[in-house]
Design an enzyme around this catalytic site. Structure first.
Site, PDB file in Angstrom:
ATOM      1  N   ASP A 179       0.898  -1.154   0.000  1.00 12.15           N
ATOM      2  CA  ASP A 179       0.000   0.000   0.000  1.00 12.15           C
ATOM      3  C   ASP A 179       0.934   1.199   0.000  1.00 12.15           C
ATOM      4  O   ASP A 179       1.576   1.483   1.010  1.00 12.15           O
ATOM      5  CB  ASP A 179      -0.882   0.012   1.254  1.00 12.15           C
ATOM      6  CG  ASP A 179      -1.853   1.184   1.228  1.00 12.15           C
ATOM      7  OD1 ASP A 179      -1.436   2.293   0.847  1.00 12.15           O
ATOM      8  OD2 ASP A 179      -3.018   0.994   1.604  1.00 12.15           O
ATOM      9  N   HIS A 180       1.040   1.894  -1.120  1.00 15.26           N
ATOM     10  CA  HIS A 180       2.119   2.887  -1.235  1.00 15.26           C
ATOM     11  C   HIS A 180       1.985   4.026  -0.214  1.00 15.26           C
ATOM     12  O   HIS A 180       2.947   4.696   0.092  1.00 15.26           O
ATOM     13  CB  HIS A 180       2.262   3.398  -2.675  1.00 15.26           C
ATOM     14  CG  HIS A 180       1.246   4.422  -3.085  1.00 15.26           C
ATOM     15  ND1 HIS A 180      -0.023   4.094  -3.458  1.00 15.26           N
ATOM     16  CD2 HIS A 180       1.317   5.769  -3.170  1.00 15.26           C
ATOM     17  CE1 HIS A 180      -0.688   5.199  -3.772  1.00 15.26           C
ATOM     18  NE2 HIS A 180       0.099   6.239  -3.600  1.00 15.26           N
ATOM     19  N   HIS A 242      -5.884   2.760   1.395  1.00 16.72           N
ATOM     20  CA  HIS A 242      -5.134   3.914   1.882  1.00 16.72           C
ATOM     21  C   HIS A 242      -5.797   4.586   3.092  1.00 16.72           C
ATOM     22  O   HIS A 242      -5.161   4.864   4.101  1.00 16.72           O
ATOM     23  CB  HIS A 242      -4.963   4.961   0.783  1.00 16.72           C
ATOM     24  CG  HIS A 242      -4.422   4.411  -0.503  1.00 16.72           C
ATOM     25  ND1 HIS A 242      -3.458   3.434  -0.544  1.00 16.72           N
ATOM     26  CD2 HIS A 242      -4.710   4.698  -1.802  1.00 16.72           C
ATOM     27  CE1 HIS A 242      -3.173   3.160  -1.820  1.00 16.72           C
ATOM     28  NE2 HIS A 242      -3.928   3.903  -2.591  1.00 16.72           N
TER      29      HIS A 242
HETATM   30  C1  BG6 Z   1      -3.971   4.851  -6.097  1.00 21.53           C
HETATM   31  C2  BG6 Z   1      -5.338   4.908  -6.727  1.00 21.53           C
HETATM   32  O1  BG6 Z   1      -3.862   3.734  -5.271  1.00 21.53           O
HETATM   33  O2  BG6 Z   1      -3.748   6.016  -5.349  1.00 21.53           O
HETATM   34  C3  BG6 Z   1      -5.487   6.149  -7.588  1.00 21.53           C
HETATM   35  O3  BG6 Z   1      -5.552   3.755  -7.522  1.00 21.53           O
HETATM   36  C4  BG6 Z   1      -5.124   7.373  -6.795  1.00 21.53           C
HETATM   37  O4  BG6 Z   1      -6.803   6.254  -8.100  1.00 21.53           O
HETATM   38  C5  BG6 Z   1      -3.783   7.199  -6.105  1.00 21.53           C
HETATM   39  O5  BG6 Z   1      -5.081   8.460  -7.695  1.00 21.53           O
HETATM   40  C6  BG6 Z   1      -3.490   8.355  -5.173  1.00 21.53           C
HETATM   41  O6  BG6 Z   1      -2.175   8.242  -4.740  1.00 21.53           O
HETATM   42  P1  BG6 Z   1      -1.375   9.515  -4.258  1.00 21.53           P
HETATM   43  O7  BG6 Z   1      -0.072   8.982  -3.778  1.00 21.53           O
HETATM   44  O8  BG6 Z   1      -1.279  10.423  -5.443  1.00 21.53           O
HETATM   45  O9  BG6 Z   1      -2.214  10.122  -3.179  1.00 21.53           O
END
Ligand code: BG6
Length: 492
Positions: A179-180, A242
Site C-alpha cells: 500500500d504505497h 489507503h
Molecule cells: C492509487 C489509486 O492507489 O492512489 C489512484 O488507484 C489514486 O486512483 C492514487 O489516484 C493516489 O495516490 P497519491 O499517492 O497520489 O495520493
C-alpha cells in the site's frame, strides 16, 4: 548497511508502473547508496525489447519521473538492468528465471536474494504465483520474496481466496502486499508524532478528542484508467486500503516495538474494532458521488460517464464519504469521518483531529465569537506540515481571542524526502514487512467496507452524476457531517 545481493524480477517490466515508479525508485536508492553492492533488475514482459531498448524506455521514465538524474549515475545503474521476453502465462518459460538466478549465483559467488515484483493486472496474479511456486528456489522462504500490488482482491471473498492461494505457495513472511501510502514519509511520521512524544498521547482518546476527519481529495479525474476504475470505484480504490491504513495509524494502541507483526497486530485490532455497519444503516453513514461534466482549473472536463472505457450509464462512485466508529475504550463515541474523490476542489490528503471544548469558558461573551476548538491538522500531501491550532489573545485593550497556528513544515525543515516506493522497495530487500499489509489485515479492511459495497450495488444510485468538478463532492457529504454539528475542515 546495504541489503544483501538481490535479483529483482519485475513482471510487467515494460509497463507503466515500472517506468513511472519502480525503476525511478531503485535508481534513487542507487544514487543514495542504498542498493545492494550486487544487484540485477530483470524486466519481464511480452513486448519484444532488446536490453538496450528496454534501458532506453526506462531512461525516458527517469527523465520524466525521477527525483534526481545524472548521466553518470544512470550509466552505472543501467548496467544492472536487463530484459527477458517471456509470456507469464507460459509455464514452460519459468525455467528461464532459475537460469538467471543460477547465473548470478555463479557470477557473484554465493546465495542471492530474489524479489518478484508483480506489476501486472490483478487477474494475472494467481496464475503467476502458482507458476512461481513450481520453482525450487521459491521454496526458500528466507531468500525469495513476492511483492503484490493493489487492488488486493475485489471483495472479501476474492481477497480471502487470493490470500489462501498465496499462503499455500509462500510463507506469509515472503509476501509483501504494497500500500504505497505506508511508504510516504508523512505517513510514517504519524508513528513518530504519536509514539515518540509524551505530549499527544495523554490527549489521544475520547476524553479530549471530539472527532477525527480524514480527507484524500484529488484534482484529477480517472484519466485513462476508466477500464480499471469501472471495476473499482472510490471505496475500493481508496477507502479499503489507503484511508483505512491512515485510520489504523491514528487509532492504534502504542506498539511495544517496531517489529512487523507487533505494528500489524495493533493495526488489525483497530480494523476489528470498527463498528460493523448494517446494510440498512448504510444510507445514514455513507455517501457516494459521481462527477458531472464541468470545469477544472479553467479547462472543460468530461463527466465520468463520458470518460474512455466507462459505461455511459455507469453507477460507479468517484466520491465516497463514510462515518466510522471504533468500539474500544480509547475511541468509544468518537466519530471518524473520511472522504475521498476525484475532481475535487483541492488536492490534499490530510487528517484533522478536533479536540473538545475547554470545560469552562471564563472569558467575556464577545471573546467567544472568534473562539474555535483546538485542532491538530496533519497534511500528508502536497503540503507536508503539521499544525496545531490554539487560542491566542489578540493584542489590544479588550480580551479578544483568536485561533492561531503552530506549524511544522517538512519543506522548511528538510531539503528532500524519499518517495514512497523507494522506502518500500528497500524494505523488501531488507526483509522488513512493517509497512506492508498482512493477510488478515487486508481481509479485515474488506470486512469493514463490504456492507457498504453490497448496499450500494443492491441499490443503484438515482441521482448520478451528483457533483460538479471543482466542488467538494455531493451535498449529502456535507449533510453527513453537519447532522452531527460539524463541518469538513478547510485544510488551508
Ligand atoms: C492509487 C489509486 O492507489 O492512489 C489512484 O488507484 C489514486 O486512483 C492514487 O489516484 C493516489 O495516490 P497519491 O499517492 O497520489 O495520493
Amino acid at each position: 548497511k546495504r541489503p544483501p545481493a538481490t535479483v529483482i524480477f519485475i513482471f510487467g517490466g515494460s509497463g507503466d508502473l515500472n517506468q513511472r515508479k519502480l525503476t525511478p525508485a531503485l535508481y534513487n536508492l542507487f544514487i543514495d547508496n542504498w542498493m545492494p553492492e550486487k544487484f540485477a533488475i530483470v524486466g519481464l514482459g511480452r513486448t519484444d525489447y532488446s536490453d538496450d531498448k528496454f534501458r532506453t524506455h526506462l531512461y525516458d521514465g527517469i527523465q520524466e519521473f525521477s527525483r534526481r538524474k545524472s548521466e553518470e549515475s544512470w550509466g552505472k545503474f543501467s548496467q544492472s538492468i536487463r530484459y527477458l521476453q517471456m509470456d507469464a502465462g507460459d509455464a514452460a518459460a519459468y525455467h528461464k528465471l532459475t537460469d538467471v538466478v543460477k547465473e548470478y549465483e555463479e557470477q557473484w559467488g554465493g546465495h542471492v536474494n530474489v524479489m518478484f515484483y508483480l506489476a501486472v493486472a490483478p487477474q494475472l496474479v494467481p496464475d503467476i504465483a502458482v507458476k512461481l511456486g513450481g520453482l525450487e528456489f521459491c521454496k526458500d522462504t528466507n531468500f525469495t520474496r513476492i511483492v503484490v500490488e493493489k487492488p488486493f482482491g475485489h471483495d472479501l471473498q476474492s481477497a480471502t481466496e487470493l490470500n489462501a492461494l498465496l499462503n499455500k505457495i509462500f510463507s506469509e513472511d515472503q509476501v509483501y502486499r504494497i500500500d504505497h501510502y505506508l511508504g510516504k514519509e508523512t505517513v510514517q511520521n504519524l508513528l513518530a508524532l504519536r509514539f515518540a512524544n509524551a505530549l499527544f498521547e495523554p490527549l489521544w482518546n475520547r476524553n479530549y478528542i471530539d472527532h477525527i476527519q480524514i480527507t484524500a481529495a484529488e484534482t484529477v479525474g480517472v484519466e485513462d484508467r476508466g477500464g480499471y476504475y469501472e471495476q473499482s470505484g472510490a471505496l475500493r480504490d481508496m477507502v479499503q486500503n489507503h484511508i483505512l491504513q491512515l485510520l489504523c495509524i491514528i487509532g492504534m494502541e502504542a506498539p511495544v516495538s517496531f517489529e512487523a507483526n507487533e505494528i500489524r497486530n495493533k493495526k488489525v485490532d483497530v480494523l476489528n474494532a470498527i463498528r460493523p455497519i448494517t446494510k440498512d444503516q448504510v444510507h445514514e453513514v455513507a455517501v457516494r458521488g459521481q462527477y458531472a461534466e464541468g470545469w477544472m482549473q479553467g479547462q472543460k472536463v468530461r463527466a465520468y460517464r463520458s470518460e474512455k472505457n466507462v459505461d455511459p450509464t455507469s453507477t460507479i462512485e468517484t466520491f465516497a464519504a463514510v462515518k466510522f466508529y471504533i468500539e474500544n475504550w480509547r475511541w468509544q463515541g468518537v466519530p471518524f469521518y473520511v472522504r475521498t474523490g476525484k475532481y475535487l476542489h483541492e488536492k490534499t490528503t490530510s487528517i484533522t483531529i478536533e479536540f473538545k471544548q475547554a470545560p469552562h469558558f471564563a472569558f467575556p461573551q464577545e471573546a467567544a465569537e472568534t473562539w474555535r476548538p483546538n485542532r491538530l491538522t496533519i497534511s500528508i500531501q502536497p503540503d507536508m506540515d503539521i499544525r496545531l491550532r490554539f487560542q491566542a489573545k489578540r493584542p489590544g485593550q479588550s480580551m479578544t481571542l483568536n485561533p492561531v497556528d503552530m506549524k511544522f513544515s517538512y519543506k522548511d525543515a528538510y531539503d528532500h524526502e524519499p518517495e514512497a516506493y523507494e522506502t518500500l522497495l528497500l524494505d523488501v530487500m531488507e526483509g522488513n514487512a512493517t509497512q506492508f499489509m498482512r493477510a488478515d489485515q487486508v481481509e479485515a479492511a474488506w470486512r469493514v467496507v463490504m456492507p457498504i459495497i453490497e448496499a450500494w450495488e443492491a441499490r443503484p444510485p438515482v441521482d448520478f452524476p451528483n457533483y460538479a468538478p471543482n466542488s467538494w463532492g455531493p451535498e449529502d457529504a456535507e449533510a453527513l457531517i453537519a447532522r452531527d454539528g460539524h463541518n469538513w475542515a478547510k485544510v488551508k
